[in-house]
Enzyme design. Structure first.
Site, PDB file in Angstrom:
ATOM      1  CE1 TYR A  48      21.489  59.379 139.848  1.00  0.00           C
ATOM      2  CE2 TYR A  48      22.994  60.748 137.930  1.00  0.00           C
ATOM      3  CZ  TYR A  48      22.809  60.062 139.368  1.00  0.00           C
ATOM      4  OH  TYR A  48      23.980  59.219 139.755  1.00  0.00           O
TER       5      TYR A  48
ATOM      6  CG  LEU B 121      34.767  68.699 147.281  1.00  0.00           C
ATOM      7  CD1 LEU B 121      35.173  67.724 148.391  1.00  0.00           C
ATOM      8  CD2 LEU B 121      34.709  69.986 147.015  1.00  0.00           C
TER       9      LEU B 121
ATOM     10  CG  ASP C  66      35.580  53.519 137.566  1.00  0.00           C
ATOM     11  OD1 ASP C  66      35.401  52.839 136.185  1.00  0.00           O
ATOM     12  OD2 ASP C  66      35.855  54.513 136.879  1.00  0.00           O
TER      13      ASP C  66
ATOM     14  N   GLY D  99      30.244  58.469 144.361  1.00  0.00           N
ATOM     15  CA  GLY D  99      31.235  59.465 144.728  1.00  0.00           C
ATOM     16  C   GLY D  99      31.729  58.897 145.641  1.00  0.00           C
TER      17      GLY D  99
ATOM     18  CB  SER E  28      37.154  57.025 138.578  1.00  0.00           C
ATOM     19  OG  SER E  28      35.416  56.870 138.476  1.00  0.00           O
ATOM     20  CB  SER E  29      39.974  59.144 142.799  1.00  0.00           C
ATOM     21  OG  SER E  29      39.317  60.348 142.125  1.00  0.00           O
TER      22      SER E  29
END
Length: 210
Positions: free
Chosen positions: A47, A141, A86, A14, A18-19
């Site tokens: 998870y 988000l 990434d 998070g 990647s961004s």
């Protein structure tokens, strides 16, 4: 000899790997390598039940990342095409050591070192770090269904594991520069100045390496 740039962006779930890798790829016109995440068929169960699904999950990631790196080396780095990823495959050690039982982890390590021997290594690491609240907000988000059951305690421990691992990595790999950015205090998606500041730091390292 001039080094072909191979940049890896790393950090906990998070944080924005990647961004940022996508922004770097667009800015420098590098080949973008994205890790396989949602394609992992075991991740949703992991998870929900970490102990029950950790070995399957980690082995899937390891094998797929090995194949990705093999292809990147063959089709891009060996042809002098710069790459930004990434992830760094070393992250497998962080997750596996945290989630696997001791006997499983010993078997896993043997496979890991066989697969990663002579694999291409990045010549620049970008390490993104952030506090738990920032990570939880960004995970929320992006809205991935498989991440809805992430335990905040697991995520907090993961940030500590990353910090410890990166400290050791920096000591053990003095020839691999690591740029660290505190993402609680910057937003390289919404704030162009923050992104440009990151590019400036990368420019400095690329100039040194070449």
């Amino acid at each position: 000899m001039k080094k072909v740039p191979f940049i890896a962006v790393e950090g906990p779930i998070g944080v924005g790997k990647s961004s940022l890798a996508r922004e770097i790829a667009n800015y420098y016109q590098y080949r973008l390598l994205n890790e396989i995440v949602e394609e992992n068929p075991f991740l949703g169960n992991f998870y929900k039940d970490i102990d029950g699904w950790s070995f399957q999950t980690e082995m899937f990631f390891l094998c797929n990342r090995y194949k990705q790196l093999e292809d990147i080396e063959k089709y891009h780095l060996n042809k002098n095409e710069p790459v930004v990823a990434d992830y760094h495959i070393f992250k497998n050690q962080i997750f596996a050591e945290r989630t696997l039982q001791s006997k499983q982890y010993e078997k896993y390590k043997q496979i890991y070192y066989i697969l990663t021997a002579n694999m291409p290594e990045p010549n620049l690491i970008i390490y993104l770090k952030a506090g738990l609240n920032t990570l939880l907000e960004r995970i929320s988000l992006r809205g991935r269904d498989i991440e809805k059951n992430i335990d905040p305690a697991y995520l907090l421990q993961l940030t500590k594991d990353y910090e410890q691992f990166m400290g050791k990595f920096i000591n053990d790999h003095p020839n691999v520069p690591v740029l660290t950015f505190e993402c609680d205090h910057i937003d390289f998606i919404k704030n162009k100045a923050d992104l440009e500041a990151i590019f400036s730091k990368i420019d400095d390292q690329l100039f040194i390496n070449n």
